[in-house]
Design a protein around this motif. Sequence first.
Motif, short mmCIF file in Angstrom:
data_model
loop_
_atom_site.label_atom_id
_atom_site.label_comp_id
_atom_site.label_asym_id
_atom_site.label_seq_id
_atom_site.Cartn_x
_atom_site.Cartn_y
_atom_site.Cartn_z
N ILE A 102 10.45 19.81 -4.00
CA ILE A 102 9.03 19.79 -3.64
C ILE A 102 8.77 18.73 -2.57
N LEU A 103 9.31 17.55 -2.80
CA LEU A 103 9.09 16.44 -1.87
C LEU A 103 9.78 16.68 -0.53
N VAL A 104 10.99 17.25 -0.57
CA VAL A 104 11.71 17.53 0.68
C VAL A 104 10.94 18.53 1.54
N ASP A 105 10.48 19.61 0.93
CA ASP A 105 9.73 20.61 1.69
C ASP A 105 8.48 20.01 2.34
N LEU A 106 7.77 19.18 1.60
CA LEU A 106 6.55 18.57 2.13
C LEU A 106 6.88 17.56 3.22
N ALA A 107 7.97 16.80 3.05
CA ALA A 107 8.39 15.84 4.07
C ALA A 107 8.77 16.56 5.36
N VAL A 108 9.45 17.69 5.24
CA VAL A 108 9.86 18.45 6.42
C VAL A 108 8.64 19.01 7.15
N VAL A 109 7.70 19.58 6.40
CA VAL A 109 6.49 20.15 7.02
C VAL A 109 5.74 19.09 7.82
N THR A 110 5.51 17.94 7.23
CA THR A 110 4.75 16.90 7.93
C THR A 110 5.54 16.30 9.09
N LEU B 15 4.51 10.38 -9.58
CA LEU B 15 3.85 10.87 -10.80
C LEU B 15 3.26 12.27 -10.60
N SER B 16 2.67 12.50 -9.42
CA SER B 16 1.97 13.77 -9.20
C SER B 16 2.93 14.94 -8.98
N THR B 17 4.18 14.66 -8.57
CA THR B 17 5.14 15.75 -8.35
C THR B 17 6.10 15.90 -9.53
N MET B 18 5.78 15.28 -10.65
CA MET B 18 6.63 15.37 -11.83
C MET B 18 6.90 16.84 -12.17
N SER B 19 8.18 17.18 -12.39
CA SER B 19 8.57 18.56 -12.61
C SER B 19 9.54 18.66 -13.78
N PRO B 20 9.74 19.89 -14.30
CA PRO B 20 10.65 20.06 -15.44
C PRO B 20 12.07 19.57 -15.16
N SER B 21 12.50 19.62 -13.90
CA SER B 21 13.84 19.14 -13.56
C SER B 21 13.77 18.21 -12.37
N ILE C 10 0.84 -1.21 0.00
CA ILE C 10 0.00 0.00 0.00
C ILE C 10 0.87 1.25 0.00
N ILE C 11 1.89 1.26 0.85
CA ILE C 11 2.79 2.41 0.95
C ILE C 11 3.49 2.67 -0.39
N THR C 12 3.98 1.63 -1.02
CA THR C 12 4.69 1.81 -2.30
C THR C 12 3.73 2.26 -3.40
N ALA C 13 2.49 1.82 -3.32
CA ALA C 13 1.49 2.29 -4.29
C ALA C 13 1.25 3.79 -4.12
N VAL C 14 1.19 4.25 -2.88
CA VAL C 14 1.02 5.69 -2.61
C VAL C 14 2.24 6.45 -3.11
N GLN C 15 3.43 5.92 -2.89
CA GLN C 15 4.65 6.57 -3.36
C GLN C 15 4.70 6.63 -4.89
N THR C 16 4.14 5.62 -5.54
CA THR C 16 4.04 5.64 -7.00
C THR C 16 3.23 6.85 -7.45
N GLY C 17 2.11 7.07 -6.78
CA GLY C 17 1.28 8.24 -7.09
C GLY C 17 2.01 9.54 -6.82
N LEU C 18 2.79 9.58 -5.73
CA LEU C 18 3.57 10.78 -5.41
C LEU C 18 4.60 11.08 -6.49
#
Length: 442
Positions: free
Chosen positions: A350-358, A337-343, A327-335
């Motif tokens: 993006i992911l680091v900032d969100l991980a730090v906030v939570t 794809l959803s945070t796909m960025s130009p670089s 289940i966790i890896t399925a959620v990470q798969t979605g993450l």
Amino acid sequence: MSEKNNKMSVMQLTFLTAINMMGSGIIMLPTKLAEVGTISIVSWLVTATGSMALAYAFAKCGMFSKKSGGMGGYAEHSFGKAGNFMANYTYGISLVIANTAIAISAVGYGAELFDVTLSPFTVSLWTIFTLWLATVLNFGGARITGQISSFTILGVIIPVVILSIFGWFWFDSSLYIASWNPHDYPQFEAISMSISMTLWAFLGLESACANTDAVDNPEKNIPIAVLGGTLGAGVIYILSTNVMAGIVPNAIMAESTAPFGLVFAAMFNDTIGKIVMGLMVMSCFGSLLGWQFTIAQVFKSSAVEGYFPKLFSKVTKSDVPLTAMLIITAVQTGLALSTMSPSLNKQFNILVDLAVVTNIIPYLLSMASVSVIQETAGVPFGKSRWVNFVAFVGSLYSLYALYACGFTAMMYGAMITFAGWTLYGFVSKRFDLISSVTDRHI
């Protein structure tokens, strides 16, 4: 052999504490810091101070709290079962996000290692592949995972320590000074821009107090080890990232997806740079392997306590929480794809900032509970007030770090947190109704 002789010395525990923090968090740091400039050394000093305050308070929590569950147990002292749930929930979510960022780090170094250019979609696909590979390799159980992770962490430690000690022979002070604030940001803004990334490197400091039974004279030695380990990791972080800024031009560093390999190539040659990249990929994947198992265990223990759905508590014959992993890896798969960025760097940020906030949410809940924890343990006010002050400093730093993560990360972090309160409503009857019935009978 006596029990005392089987225990770790304060020096051994200090070293272990520093090693636990120096996982894969550092390997993309130089790129992020280069986007701001060498003024980010001030961010390091601020974060090192705040992290030591947090670490010291957590050490005291671990010594005096009789509740299980780590930060969830600490939070329960002041906020009841709801606080326990929210600490475990936000911490679990933070780890899920952080591991996706670690996988992206591995992909970035791998791309540089094999000289391939990846599109944003391809980066996401390779990130997903890396996450699922780490999950599948965990099916064998904790012993195999632990052995691999203990070895692969050397892939980060060896290059970073070498760079911190010997990199100064290649250091150019004029290059460092020219990189101080290349974009002319206002000073407070420049310092704030680096805070989330520097705190990212210290995440995991809360686990440093988990060895209470493994060290002699824990009341004295655990705070020493936690502070010493945090300070030691901070010194190595500051030395390595700042010496790099005097070896490679800032503009080149800011575009790199494998900054340590880039610097070793500049110091020696491309072959050495490639070897360092390979070591970093190895270490990153080993860290990912261990953390994927750890996340599943966090969700499993929360499910056993009744906070998370029971399906997270299911284990195989090898005691592997397989359902939770999938289940966790399925959620990470979605993450991914959803945070796909130009670089790749932008997606990582993006992911680091969100991980730090939570991750800061359980920090704040724990710091707010320090006073009650000590009061419950019967700690005299004369001894507890200093710890309460340190916890207050840790809270102030945590609030500043929240602000520094930026509006977007704060917004999504708030949505995740509020969703947690909603989810708690579905399980609260297991705890709150029991408490209400008990109160009526008293």
